[in-house]
Write an enzyme that holds these catalytic residues in place. Structure first.
Site, PDB file in Angstrom:
ATOM      1  N   ASP A  32     -15.810  27.410  -3.377  1.00  0.00           N
ATOM      2  CA  ASP A  32     -16.856  27.324  -4.392  1.00  0.00           C
ATOM      3  C   ASP A  32     -16.825  28.528  -5.344  1.00  0.00           C
ATOM      4  O   ASP A  32     -17.846  29.196  -5.549  1.00  0.00           O
ATOM      5  CB  ASP A  32     -18.240  27.226  -3.747  1.00  0.00           C
ATOM      6  CG  ASP A  32     -18.288  26.246  -2.600  1.00  0.00           C
ATOM      7  OD1 ASP A  32     -17.557  25.245  -2.663  1.00  0.00           O
ATOM      8  OD2 ASP A  32     -19.053  26.483  -1.645  1.00  0.00           O
ATOM      9  N   HIS A  86     -24.807  33.535   5.780  1.00  0.00           N
ATOM     10  CA  HIS A  86     -23.719  32.792   5.141  1.00  0.00           C
ATOM     11  C   HIS A  86     -24.297  32.058   3.934  1.00  0.00           C
ATOM     12  O   HIS A  86     -25.064  31.113   4.070  1.00  0.00           O
ATOM     13  CB  HIS A  86     -23.105  31.799   6.134  1.00  0.00           C
ATOM     14  CG  HIS A  86     -21.851  31.151   5.633  1.00  0.00           C
ATOM     15  ND1 HIS A  86     -20.617  31.711   5.790  1.00  0.00           N
ATOM     16  CD2 HIS A  86     -21.654  29.996   4.971  1.00  0.00           C
ATOM     17  CE1 HIS A  86     -19.695  30.927   5.257  1.00  0.00           C
ATOM     18  NE2 HIS A  86     -20.303  29.874   4.742  1.00  0.00           N
ATOM     19  N   GLY A 109     -26.224  20.161   7.360  1.00  0.00           N
ATOM     20  CA  GLY A 109     -26.479  18.738   7.520  1.00  0.00           C
ATOM     21  C   GLY A 109     -27.855  18.277   7.099  1.00  0.00           C
ATOM     22  O   GLY A 109     -28.176  17.102   7.243  1.00  0.00           O
ATOM     23  N   LYS A 110     -28.688  19.180   6.575  1.00  0.00           N
ATOM     24  CA  LYS A 110     -30.035  18.822   6.161  1.00  0.00           C
ATOM     25  C   LYS A 110     -30.275  19.331   4.741  1.00  0.00           C
ATOM     26  O   LYS A 110     -29.553  20.173   4.246  1.00  0.00           O
ATOM     27  CB  LYS A 110     -31.074  19.413   7.115  1.00  0.00           C
ATOM     28  CG  LYS A 110     -30.997  18.876   8.533  1.00  0.00           C
ATOM     29  CD  LYS A 110     -32.119  19.456   9.384  1.00  0.00           C
ATOM     30  CE  LYS A 110     -32.084  18.893  10.791  1.00  0.00           C
ATOM     31  NZ  LYS A 110     -33.192  19.454  11.620  1.00  0.00           N
ATOM     32  N   ASN A 149     -31.468  17.896  -2.920  1.00  0.00           N
ATOM     33  CA  ASN A 149     -31.020  19.049  -2.153  1.00  0.00           C
ATOM     34  C   ASN A 149     -30.895  20.270  -3.070  1.00  0.00           C
ATOM     35  O   ASN A 149     -30.114  20.268  -4.023  1.00  0.00           O
ATOM     36  CB  ASN A 149     -29.670  18.739  -1.502  1.00  0.00           C
ATOM     37  CG  ASN A 149     -29.317  19.711  -0.394  1.00  0.00           C
ATOM     38  OD1 ASN A 149     -30.123  20.531   0.018  1.00  0.00           O
ATOM     39  ND2 ASN A 149     -28.099  19.612   0.106  1.00  0.00           N
ATOM     40  N   SER A 169     -26.698  18.094  -4.248  1.00  0.00           N
ATOM     41  CA  SER A 169     -25.573  17.499  -3.523  1.00  0.00           C
ATOM     42  C   SER A 169     -26.101  16.343  -2.681  1.00  0.00           C
ATOM     43  O   SER A 169     -27.198  16.406  -2.133  1.00  0.00           O
ATOM     44  CB  SER A 169     -24.879  18.528  -2.623  1.00  0.00           C
ATOM     45  OG  SER A 169     -25.594  18.759  -1.438  1.00  0.00           O
ATOM     46  N   GLU A 210     -21.663  16.487  -5.789  1.00  0.00           N
ATOM     47  CA  GLU A 210     -22.262  17.813  -5.668  1.00  0.00           C
ATOM     48  C   GLU A 210     -21.697  18.739  -6.744  1.00  0.00           C
ATOM     49  O   GLU A 210     -20.905  18.330  -7.597  1.00  0.00           O
ATOM     50  CB  GLU A 210     -21.992  18.396  -4.276  1.00  0.00           C
ATOM     51  CG  GLU A 210     -20.523  18.526  -3.923  1.00  0.00           C
ATOM     52  CD  GLU A 210     -20.307  18.882  -2.458  1.00  0.00           C
ATOM     53  OE1 GLU A 210     -21.214  18.640  -1.644  1.00  0.00           O
ATOM     54  OE2 GLU A 210     -19.225  19.390  -2.129  1.00  0.00           O
TER      55      GLU A 210
END
Length: 327
Positions: A32, A86, A109-110, A149, A169, A210
């Site tokens: 990224d 992170h 994952g959320k 998100n 995303s 995303e």
């Protein structure tokens, strides 16, 4: 961005395993990446512990620098369960005399996610004035409450100079929302979020899109985004798409006239025999050239994410990516 345990392990191995100050070759491991130039030096910020930072004089040989944060931002620790520092998908811009570094934190994952902001007067770590000031949260998302998100931020101003932030995303796709004039808060006069891109055809679709990046060129705003799946080794299908609009809020259409909100998008970059998948791009202008910066999963190195830089040229109002610049 799409995350699971494999992604976490891959990022930890590939992005944290270097010492600061080391001179690196062209094939540095990043995820990224976003790039900006200050004076004679280019700086890359990317996903990693504390936000990874690299510098280069020639766009080919890179020096690993100290991360932005020594310790995880306290507000993020309180907001995101198990957050250890992170940090995902930073975005760097120069605005109102300061360098604005937007960044994201998220629970794997959320859509328990948030976008924060840090500013600095300089990017040169040897400058006496070098100090990152964290301004905390800009926006956050929550499961159940939100079908979007708050991750993968990108700062952009409209034709009148009003600041906005694009992000998103999966879930409900890519969003755009107005910021206050100082860029440090959401605008109190914002009419709400605009959906600018998505791939969801029905309620059960995963909507794999995303990393929005909006770049103004001439009279057009170009929306770059990454679609399909990253971080899956030889099974990665990541690719970069683009659409354009005359207004920052859209609608963004591809070369065929298809709307990016309903699955449109002209593919600019995709995987090949050298890269399993490519994506999460940024664009940087310098000395009359536009550079496309992104990462690819190296087919010759077990899918390790590597930096790719290409020169963008423009044909009939559309970007064309040239041969890899940083070979």
């Amino acid at each position: 961005m799409f995350r699971n345990l494999f992604v976490f392990v891959l990022f930890t191995i590939c992005i944290t395993g270097f010492s600061y100050g080391r001179q690196a070759s062209r094939s540095i491991s990043v995820h990224d990446p976003v790039m900006i130039r200050q004076r004679d030096t280019y700086y890359i910020f990317c996903t990693g512990m504390g936000i990874r930072k690299w510098s280069s004089k020639d766009l080919k040989n890179w020096k690993a620098e100290k991360p932005v944060f020594d310790t995880p931002p306290k507000w993020a620790v309180n907001m995101v369960p198990d957050f250890k520092g992170h940090i995902w998908a930073p975005d760097i811009s120069f605005y109102k005399g300061l360098y604005y570094l937007y960044y994201s934190v998220s629970q794997f994952g959320k859509n328990t996610s948030a976008i924060g902001l840090a500013t600095n007067t300089t990017l040169n770590s040897e400058d006496p004035g070098y100090k990152w000031v964290d301004h905390g949260e800009i926006i956050h998302s929550e499961p159940v409450r939100d079908n979007w998100n708050a991750i993968d931020p990108n700062f952009i101003t409209d034709k009148k100079g009003k600041p906005y932030i694009a992000f998103g995303s999966f879930w409900g796709g890519l969003k755009l929302v107005a910021l206050a004039d100082d860029g440090k808060h959401l605008s109190s006069q914002s009419p709400g979020m605009e959906t600018i891109a998505g791939r969801k055809k029905n309620a059960n679709d995963p909507n794999p899109i995303e990393a929005p990046f909006i770049f103004k060129k001439g009279r057009w705003f170009y929306l770059f985004a990454s679609i399909d799946y990253c971080c899956r080794g030889p099974e990665s299908t990541y690719k970069i798409i683009v659409g354009r609009a005359k207004d920052l809020k859209g609608p963004y259409l591809d070369k065929t006239g298809a709307d990016l909100r309903t699955g449109g998008g002209t593919v600019l970059q995709a995987g090949n025999e050298n890269w399993y998948g490519v994506g999460h791009n940024a664009v940087c202008s310098s000395d009359g050239k536009d550079y496309l910066i992104y990462h690819g999963y190296d087919a010759k190195d077990k899918g390790s994410p590597k930096l790719i830089i290409k020169v963008l040229t423009w044909k009939n109002g559309w970007p064309v990516s040239d041969e890899q610049y940083n070979k």
